[in-house]
Design a protein around this motif. Structure first.
Motif, mmCIF file in Angstrom:
data_model
loop_
_atom_site.group_PDB
_atom_site.id
_atom_site.type_symbol
_atom_site.label_atom_id
_atom_site.label_comp_id
_atom_site.label_asym_id
_atom_site.label_seq_id
_atom_site.Cartn_x
_atom_site.Cartn_y
_atom_site.Cartn_z
ATOM 1 N N VAL A 175 11.364 50.695 -84.892
ATOM 2 C CA VAL A 175 12.090 49.555 -84.714
ATOM 3 C C VAL A 175 13.057 49.382 -83.639
ATOM 4 C CG1 VAL A 175 13.824 47.908 -85.724
ATOM 5 C CG2 VAL A 175 11.862 48.924 -87.106
ATOM 6 N N HIS A 176 13.796 50.759 -83.420
ATOM 7 C CA HIS A 176 14.862 50.572 -82.496
ATOM 8 C C HIS A 176 14.078 50.508 -80.941
ATOM 9 C CE1 HIS A 176 18.185 53.196 -80.274
ATOM 10 N NE2 HIS A 176 18.489 52.036 -80.202
ATOM 11 N N ARG A 177 13.112 51.513 -80.979
ATOM 12 C CA ARG A 177 12.208 51.239 -79.588
ATOM 13 C C ARG A 177 11.888 49.848 -79.261
ATOM 14 N NH1 ARG A 177 10.556 56.681 -81.031
ATOM 15 N NH2 ARG A 177 8.745 55.771 -82.253
ATOM 16 N N MET A 178 11.399 49.270 -80.257
ATOM 17 C CA MET A 178 11.099 47.898 -80.040
ATOM 18 C C MET A 178 12.054 46.845 -79.653
ATOM 19 S SD MET A 178 9.214 45.010 -82.637
ATOM 20 C CE MET A 178 10.809 45.053 -83.539
ATOM 21 N N ASP A 205 14.730 47.975 -78.041
ATOM 22 C CA ASP A 205 14.909 48.075 -76.422
ATOM 23 C C ASP A 205 14.156 47.441 -75.717
ATOM 24 O OD1 ASP A 205 16.907 50.120 -76.942
ATOM 25 O OD2 ASP A 205 15.774 51.640 -76.993
ATOM 26 N N ILE A 206 12.976 47.350 -76.001
ATOM 27 C CA ILE A 206 12.104 46.482 -75.237
ATOM 28 C C ILE A 206 12.292 44.954 -75.251
ATOM 29 C CG2 ILE A 206 9.778 45.532 -74.963
ATOM 30 C CD1 ILE A 206 8.457 48.294 -76.192
ATOM 31 N N VAL A 207 12.777 44.416 -76.422
ATOM 32 C CA VAL A 207 13.316 43.290 -76.496
ATOM 33 C C VAL A 207 14.394 43.035 -75.540
ATOM 34 C CG1 VAL A 207 14.067 41.276 -78.104
ATOM 35 C CG2 VAL A 207 12.104 42.598 -78.636
ATOM 36 N N VAL A 208 15.362 43.438 -75.694
ATOM 37 C CA VAL A 208 16.849 43.319 -75.360
ATOM 38 C C VAL A 208 16.520 43.641 -73.503
ATOM 39 C CG1 VAL A 208 18.751 44.528 -74.639
ATOM 40 C CG2 VAL A 208 18.111 44.369 -77.106
ATOM 41 N N ASN A 209 15.923 44.406 -73.288
ATOM 42 C CA ASN A 209 15.599 44.718 -71.693
ATOM 43 C C ASN A 209 14.594 43.841 -70.977
ATOM 44 O OD1 ASN A 209 17.669 46.955 -71.324
ATOM 45 N ND2 ASN A 209 16.313 48.019 -72.654
ATOM 46 N N GLY A 262 15.097 46.352 -90.563
ATOM 47 C CA GLY A 262 15.292 47.476 -89.879
ATOM 48 C C GLY A 262 15.023 48.818 -90.359
ATOM 49 N N THR A 263 14.974 49.275 -91.656
ATOM 50 C CA THR A 263 14.787 50.590 -91.928
ATOM 51 C C THR A 263 13.202 50.950 -92.285
ATOM 52 O OG1 THR A 263 15.119 50.222 -94.177
ATOM 53 C CG2 THR A 263 17.027 50.954 -92.950
ATOM 54 N N VAL A 264 12.468 49.740 -92.349
ATOM 55 C CA VAL A 264 10.889 50.307 -92.650
ATOM 56 C C VAL A 264 10.120 49.861 -91.394
ATOM 57 C CG1 VAL A 264 9.035 49.700 -94.044
ATOM 58 C CG2 VAL A 264 11.451 50.257 -95.054
ATOM 59 N N ALA A 265 9.432 50.392 -90.484
ATOM 60 C CA ALA A 265 8.785 50.111 -89.391
ATOM 61 C C ALA A 265 7.327 49.301 -90.078
ATOM 62 C CB ALA A 265 8.496 50.921 -88.447
ATOM 63 N N ARG A 266 7.236 48.050 -89.835
ATOM 64 C CA ARG A 266 6.095 47.414 -90.160
ATOM 65 C C ARG A 266 4.925 48.053 -89.356
ATOM 66 N NH1 ARG A 266 7.033 42.797 -93.453
ATOM 67 N NH2 ARG A 266 9.362 42.094 -93.122
ATOM 68 N N SER A 267 3.492 47.542 -89.745
ATOM 69 C CA SER A 267 2.341 48.107 -88.801
ATOM 70 C C SER A 267 2.429 47.458 -87.755
ATOM 71 C CB SER A 267 1.328 47.916 -89.439
ATOM 72 O OG SER A 267 0.931 46.488 -89.858
ATOM 73 N N GLY A 268 3.009 46.245 -87.646
ATOM 74 C CA GLY A 268 3.033 45.171 -86.355
ATOM 75 C C GLY A 268 4.131 45.735 -85.565
ATOM 76 N N THR A 269 5.058 46.568 -85.725
ATOM 77 C CA THR A 269 5.885 47.124 -84.781
ATOM 78 C C THR A 269 5.304 47.959 -83.913
ATOM 79 O OG1 THR A 269 7.436 46.978 -86.366
ATOM 80 C CG2 THR A 269 8.202 48.364 -84.554
ATOM 81 N N THR A 270 4.419 48.943 -84.529
ATOM 82 C CA THR A 270 3.737 49.853 -83.411
ATOM 83 C C THR A 270 2.396 49.171 -82.697
ATOM 84 O OG1 THR A 270 4.051 51.794 -84.947
ATOM 85 C CG2 THR A 270 2.350 51.858 -83.362
ATOM 86 N N GLY A 281 21.879 45.973 -78.748
ATOM 87 C CA GLY A 281 21.987 47.123 -78.046
ATOM 88 C C GLY A 281 22.198 48.195 -78.863
ATOM 89 N N GLU A 282 22.798 48.104 -80.254
ATOM 90 C CA GLU A 282 23.056 49.200 -81.043
ATOM 91 C C GLU A 282 21.861 49.727 -81.778
ATOM 92 O OE1 GLU A 282 26.217 48.200 -83.731
ATOM 93 O OE2 GLU A 282 27.761 48.483 -82.507
ATOM 94 N N SER A 283 22.016 50.885 -82.394
ATOM 95 C CA SER A 283 20.704 51.716 -83.008
ATOM 96 C C SER A 283 21.098 51.247 -84.538
ATOM 97 C CB SER A 283 20.788 52.968 -82.601
ATOM 98 O OG SER A 283 21.968 53.648 -82.656
ATOM 99 N N SER A 284 22.000 50.609 -84.811
ATOM 100 C CA SER A 284 22.236 50.449 -86.321
ATOM 101 C C SER A 284 22.669 49.090 -86.686
ATOM 102 C CB SER A 284 23.542 51.495 -86.416
ATOM 103 O OG SER A 284 24.677 51.134 -85.938
ATOM 104 N N PHE A 285 22.584 48.864 -88.039
ATOM 105 C CA PHE A 285 23.280 47.630 -88.684
ATOM 106 C C PHE A 285 23.877 47.980 -89.687
ATOM 107 C CE2 PHE A 285 19.128 48.653 -90.470
ATOM 108 C CZ PHE A 285 19.180 48.290 -91.794
#
Length: 226
Positions: free
Chosen positions: A52-55, A57-61, A134-142, A195-199
């Motif tokens: 989720v965090h990597r995704m 980063d893609i969205v933010v940038n 945020g804490t559980v990545a869905r299959s769609g994330t990858t 931009g944060e890695s947490s919530f």
């Protein structure tokens, strides 16, 4: 303050029967307590799941120009929440809790530079907020990140992968979510900064202002206020 109400009849499905300008709702705006302050000091902090965090980063940038895709995604999610409470209420009418209205309200506050999408759908519990945002990545994330890497998808297709909520960070410096589920006595707040890695999650100090449903407030970036 501009307010747009999208209403859905209880017997209808997918989509809204009415879209009209409505007077401002007599409710407390989450931005009243969030613009100059953070969540309560006892708020719990969670790290975004790595994918989720990597995704994010893609969205933010992202340099994606059609940033209003976020609104489409929030309305779509709200519609799903209305469909879910409508379906569950067939066998458990008490879930409606004396609040038969099924609607989505979109509110823009030019002075506070916030945009709020509020629905009267199923809402989320504390654990739902932790898991779903945020804490559980869905299959769609990858799958979304793989498609982006392959060039077969862009940010505008994020909703097709089931992770459209995160498109809010295209336009917001901070996203605050308030939610109340019929099975919970407590309304909760979720918040994260761009931009944060947490919530963070905490009980809503305003109490139960929703009755049922979810309220998403975007604190807009300076270049996204229009």
């Amino acid at each position: 303050v501009a307010l747009l109400t999208l209403s859905s009849s209880f017997t209808g499905r997918n989509g809204y029967a009415l879209a009209e300008e409505a007077p401002p709702a007599d409710t407390v705006d989450i931005s009243d307590i969030q613009v100059s302050s953070t969540l309560p000091e006892d708020a719990e902090t969670y790290e975004f799941e790595a994918e989720v965090h990597r995704m994010l980063d893609i969205v933010v940038n992202s340099l994606y120009q059609n940033k209003d895709v976020f609104l489409r995604e929030l309305i779509s999610n709200a519609s799903d929440a209305l469909d879910k409470i409508r379906f569950l209420a067939i066998s458990k009418p008490e879930l409606m809790g004396g609040k038969p209205e099924l609607e989505v309200k979109i509110e823009y506050d030019a002075e506070k530079k916030t945009l709020t999408v509020r629905d009267s759908g199923i809402g989320m519990t504390h654990d739902d907020l932790v898991k779903n945002l945020g804490t559980v990545a869905r299959s769609g994330t990858t799958k979304f990140m793989e498609a982006m890497a392959e060039g077969s998808a862009d940010i505008g297709m994020i909703g097709k992968f089931g992770v459209g909520f995160y498109s809010t960070f295209l336009v917001a410096d901070r996203v605050t979510v308030a939610s109340k589920h019929p099975s919970s006595d407590t309304q909760y707040l979720w918040e994260s900064l761009n931009g944060e890695s947490s919530f963070k999650i905490a009980e809503d100090p305003r109490g139960d202002t929703l009755g049922r449903g979810t309220e998403i407030t975007l604190h807009l970036k300076e270049d996204c206020e229009e």
